[in-house]
Design a protein around this motif. Structure first.
Motif, PDB file in Angstrom:
ATOM      1  N   LEU A  28      -4.048  -5.204  -3.697  1.00 38.39           N
ATOM      2  CA  LEU A  28      -4.068  -4.862  -2.187  1.00 38.39           C
ATOM      3  C   LEU A  28      -5.027  -5.827  -1.545  1.00 38.39           C
ATOM      4  CD1 LEU A  28      -3.604  -1.080  -2.606  1.00 38.39           C
ATOM      5  CD2 LEU A  28      -1.614  -2.677  -2.421  1.00 38.39           C
ATOM      6  N   ASP A  29      -4.790  -5.990  -0.392  1.00 41.04           N
ATOM      7  CA  ASP A  29      -5.829  -6.530   0.519  1.00 41.04           C
ATOM      8  C   ASP A  29      -7.129  -5.584   0.660  1.00 41.04           C
ATOM      9  OD1 ASP A  29      -5.819  -5.030   3.327  1.00 41.04           O
ATOM     10  OD2 ASP A  29      -3.895  -5.055   2.561  1.00 41.04           O
ATOM     11  N   ALA A  30      -8.180  -6.221   1.024  1.00 41.07           N
ATOM     12  CA  ALA A  30      -9.538  -5.307   0.972  1.00 41.07           C
ATOM     13  C   ALA A  30      -9.538  -4.174   1.727  1.00 41.07           C
ATOM     14  CB  ALA A  30     -10.512  -6.114   1.558  1.00 41.07           C
ATOM     15  N   PHE A  31      -8.774  -4.343   2.967  1.00 39.88           N
ATOM     16  CA  PHE A  31      -8.905  -2.945   3.818  1.00 39.88           C
ATOM     17  C   PHE A  31      -8.061  -1.891   3.482  1.00 39.88           C
ATOM     18  CE2 PHE A  31      -6.757  -0.810   7.482  1.00 39.88           C
ATOM     19  CZ  PHE A  31      -7.861  -0.091   8.010  1.00 39.88           C
ATOM     20  N   THR A  32      -6.759  -2.395   2.777  1.00 43.96           N
ATOM     21  CA  THR A  32      -5.905  -1.369   2.157  1.00 43.96           C
ATOM     22  C   THR A  32      -6.394  -0.798   0.974  1.00 43.96           C
ATOM     23  OG1 THR A  32      -3.870  -2.506   3.171  1.00 43.96           O
ATOM     24  CG2 THR A  32      -3.420  -0.791   1.337  1.00 43.96           C
ATOM     25  N   ARG A  33      -7.159  -1.602   0.379  1.00 42.75           N
ATOM     26  CA  ARG A  33      -7.995  -1.002  -1.119  1.00 42.75           C
ATOM     27  C   ARG A  33      -8.883  -0.079  -0.610  1.00 42.75           C
ATOM     28  NH1 ARG A  33      -9.418  -4.836  -6.001  1.00 42.75           N
ATOM     29  NH2 ARG A  33     -10.128  -3.637  -7.377  1.00 42.75           N
ATOM     30  N   ASP A  34      -9.622  -0.354   0.390  1.00 45.38           N
ATOM     31  CA  ASP A  34     -10.728   0.682   0.881  1.00 45.38           C
ATOM     32  C   ASP A  34      -9.877   1.916   1.279  1.00 45.38           C
ATOM     33  OD1 ASP A  34     -12.853  -0.887   0.541  1.00 45.38           O
ATOM     34  OD2 ASP A  34     -12.880  -1.531   2.626  1.00 45.38           O
ATOM     35  N   GLU A  35      -8.868   1.797   1.898  1.00 40.90           N
ATOM     36  CA  GLU A  35      -8.156   3.068   2.295  1.00 40.90           C
ATOM     37  C   GLU A  35      -7.771   4.066   1.067  1.00 40.90           C
ATOM     38  OE1 GLU A  35      -5.040   1.748   4.917  1.00 40.90           O
ATOM     39  OE2 GLU A  35      -5.956   2.480   6.538  1.00 40.90           O
ATOM     40  N   GLY A  58       0.947  -1.288  -0.045  1.00 42.62           N
ATOM     41  CA  GLY A  58      -0.014   0.037   0.054  1.00 42.62           C
ATOM     42  C   GLY A  58       0.907   1.132   0.082  1.00 42.62           C
ATOM     43  N   MET A  59       1.926   1.150   0.771  1.00 49.32           N
ATOM     44  CA  MET A  59       2.845   2.187   0.632  1.00 49.32           C
ATOM     45  C   MET A  59       3.453   2.593  -0.639  1.00 49.32           C
ATOM     46  SD  MET A  59       4.546   1.881   4.521  1.00 49.32           S
ATOM     47  CE  MET A  59       5.257   3.413   4.834  1.00 49.32           C
ATOM     48  N   GLN A  60       3.800   1.284  -1.112  1.00 48.44           N
ATOM     49  CA  GLN A  60       4.454   1.706  -2.491  1.00 48.44           C
ATOM     50  C   GLN A  60       3.318   2.569  -3.705  1.00 48.44           C
ATOM     51  OE1 GLN A  60       7.094  -1.487  -3.905  1.00 48.44           O
ATOM     52  NE2 GLN A  60       7.286  -2.580  -2.014  1.00 48.44           N
ATOM     53  N   GLN A  61       2.159   1.981  -3.582  1.00 47.41           N
ATOM     54  CA  GLN A  61       1.191   2.287  -4.465  1.00 47.41           C
ATOM     55  C   GLN A  61       1.018   3.977  -3.950  1.00 47.41           C
ATOM     56  OE1 GLN A  61       1.108   1.187  -7.045  1.00 47.41           O
ATOM     57  NE2 GLN A  61      -0.577   0.221  -7.647  1.00 47.41           N
ATOM     58  N   ARG A  62       1.000   4.394  -2.851  1.00 48.85           N
ATOM     59  CA  ARG A  62       0.882   5.564  -2.558  1.00 48.85           C
ATOM     60  C   ARG A  62       2.003   6.329  -3.097  1.00 48.85           C
ATOM     61  NH1 ARG A  62      -2.280   6.825   2.756  1.00 48.85           N
ATOM     62  NH2 ARG A  62      -3.078   4.753   3.180  1.00 48.85           N
ATOM     63  N   ALA A  63       3.216   5.863  -2.958  1.00 48.02           N
ATOM     64  CA  ALA A  63       4.299   6.432  -3.661  1.00 48.02           C
ATOM     65  C   ALA A  63       4.276   6.673  -5.071  1.00 48.02           C
ATOM     66  CB  ALA A  63       5.776   5.604  -3.345  1.00 48.02           C
ATOM     67  N   SER A  64       3.623   5.490  -5.723  1.00 43.31           N
ATOM     68  CA  SER A  64       3.195   5.407  -7.151  1.00 43.31           C
ATOM     69  C   SER A  64       2.412   6.742  -7.594  1.00 43.31           C
ATOM     70  CB  SER A  64       2.967   4.262  -7.724  1.00 43.31           C
ATOM     71  OG  SER A  64       1.680   4.110  -7.438  1.00 43.31           O
ATOM     72  N   PRO A  66     -23.933  11.585  -4.005  1.00 41.43           N
ATOM     73  CA  PRO A  66     -23.266  12.618  -3.537  1.00 41.43           C
ATOM     74  C   PRO A  66     -22.043  12.449  -3.064  1.00 41.43           C
ATOM     75  CG  PRO A  66     -25.505  12.514  -2.987  1.00 41.43           C
ATOM     76  CD  PRO A  66     -25.197  11.255  -3.407  1.00 41.43           C
ATOM     77  N   ARG A  67     -20.902  13.556  -3.326  1.00 40.86           N
ATOM     78  CA  ARG A  67     -19.849  13.298  -2.720  1.00 40.86           C
ATOM     79  C   ARG A  67     -19.696  14.410  -1.431  1.00 40.86           C
ATOM     80  NH1 ARG A  67     -16.181  10.433  -6.393  1.00 40.86           N
ATOM     81  NH2 ARG A  67     -16.997  10.576  -8.476  1.00 40.86           N
ATOM     82  N   PRO A  68     -18.496  14.117  -0.563  1.00 41.34           N
ATOM     83  CA  PRO A  68     -17.782  13.059  -0.690  1.00 41.34           C
ATOM     84  C   PRO A  68     -18.356  11.890  -0.362  1.00 41.34           C
ATOM     85  CG  PRO A  68     -17.299  14.461   1.299  1.00 41.34           C
ATOM     86  CD  PRO A  68     -18.207  15.199   0.417  1.00 41.34           C
ATOM     87  N   ARG A  69     -17.882  10.293  -0.619  1.00 42.31           N
ATOM     88  CA  ARG A  69     -18.399   9.351  -0.466  1.00 42.31           C
ATOM     89  C   ARG A  69     -17.873   8.468   0.686  1.00 42.31           C
ATOM     90  NH1 ARG A  69     -18.839   8.004  -7.142  1.00 42.31           N
ATOM     91  NH2 ARG A  69     -20.594   9.867  -7.531  1.00 42.31           N
ATOM     92  N   PRO A  70     -18.439   8.260   1.870  1.00 39.45           N
ATOM     93  CA  PRO A  70     -17.756   7.409   2.805  1.00 39.45           C
ATOM     94  C   PRO A  70     -17.796   6.165   2.529  1.00 39.45           C
ATOM     95  CG  PRO A  70     -20.156   8.121   3.364  1.00 39.45           C
ATOM     96  CD  PRO A  70     -19.857   8.930   2.091  1.00 39.45           C
ATOM     97  N   LEU A  71     -17.128   5.007   3.102  1.00 31.30           N
ATOM     98  CA  LEU A  71     -17.163   3.714   2.771  1.00 31.30           C
ATOM     99  C   LEU A  71     -18.738   2.984   2.862  1.00 31.30           C
ATOM    100  CD1 LEU A  71     -13.738   2.620   4.029  1.00 31.30           C
ATOM    101  CD2 LEU A  71     -14.356   2.714   2.002  1.00 31.30           C
TER     102      LEU A  71
END
Length: 264
Positions: free
Chosen positions: A170-177, A143-149, A229-234
């Protein structure tokens, strides 16, 4: 500026078709696919595996030439990579021998430009990576590497951001983040984004509009406006309207039936 110019789409895909010649024969990947993307829109593209979604995105980036049709950015043909277009791939593609900071600065080195360190610093702060500049990819989570990308792509200040299933591994939790993060960044920057995904809930959560592609060769099957509507919470993913949209889009995707074995 004329009214016609003011209304011109940011990105136009006109009758895009693509054939690949392979050792086993010719593959028809895209067939007369068309779309218009307005400035500042967040567009998602979904479809069955192998339908040409990535081919379409790589053609938008100027990395694949079309067999016929054309792609326009601000009215100009896209025939090669452009400084106005940045791409986030399925993998973060961090070079293991370079620190996070040096990986992010790589596009500037390729262009022989001074890195925009103030912008990079703000983006690193925004995605929660401030303080990790000297770390190497092996020291960072997926997840950190994808944030960096994402920081690397945005650091060059593109007008169009292309994302090719960036969170699929990514795992489901990180994907939601990451979905929350990219929505927040888009709301802040209003970059034009075209996002490829296999996940229909992800597409509905992120997009202004969802383009559905048919099975190969990829054609435009249907377009859905996402009026949430936005922003969209999980939590919106549990709302009846969200669930109905996901079901409707899923039902519109055509899958080719497997070939039946010949009768004996």
């Amino acid at each position: 500026m004329s009214a016609a110019t003011a209304k011109r789409p940011k990105l136009t895909v006109e009758d895009a078709s693509k054939f690949y010649d392979t050792p086993t024969g010719r593959t028809h990947a895209l067939d007369r696919f068309s779309m218009d993307v307005q400035d500042g829109e967040f567009i998602c593209v979904v479809g069955p595996s192998g339908c040409g979604k990535s081919t379409l995105l790589w053609s938008m980036a100027g990395l694949h030439a079309l067999s016929s049709g054309r792609i326009l950015l601000d009215g100009e043909p896209v025939t090669k990579p452009s400084p106005q277009i940045a791409m986030v791939f399925q993998e973060a593609n961090m070079l293991p021998w370079r620190s996070l900071q040096k990986n992010i600065e790589l596009p500037f080195e390729i262009r022989r430009q001074a890195p925009a360190r103030d912008r990079i610093g703000r983006l690193l702060e925004r995605v929660g990576l401030a303080g990790f500049e000297g770390k190497y990819p092996r020291e960072l989570s997926g997840g950190m590497q994808q944030r960096a990308s994402i920081v690397r792509a945005l650091s060059v200040d593109p007008s169009l951001l292309l994302m090719d299933e960036p969170f699929g591994a990514l795992d489901a939790f990180t994907r939601d983040e990451m979905n929350l993060l990219i929505e927040e960044i888009w709301l802040e920057t209003k970059k034009t984004i075209v996002f490829i995904t296999h996940s229909i809930p992800e597409a509905v959560f992120l997009a202004d509009r969802v383009y559905v592609m048919s099975a190969r060769p990829g054609r435009l099957s249907k377009v859905f406006d996402i009026d949430i509507p936005r922003p969209r919470p999980l939590e919106v993913q549990a709302a009846p309207h969200f669930v109905e949209l996901v079901a409707e889009i899923k039902g519109s995707i055509e899958h080719k039936a497997p070939a039946r074995p010949a009768a004996a």
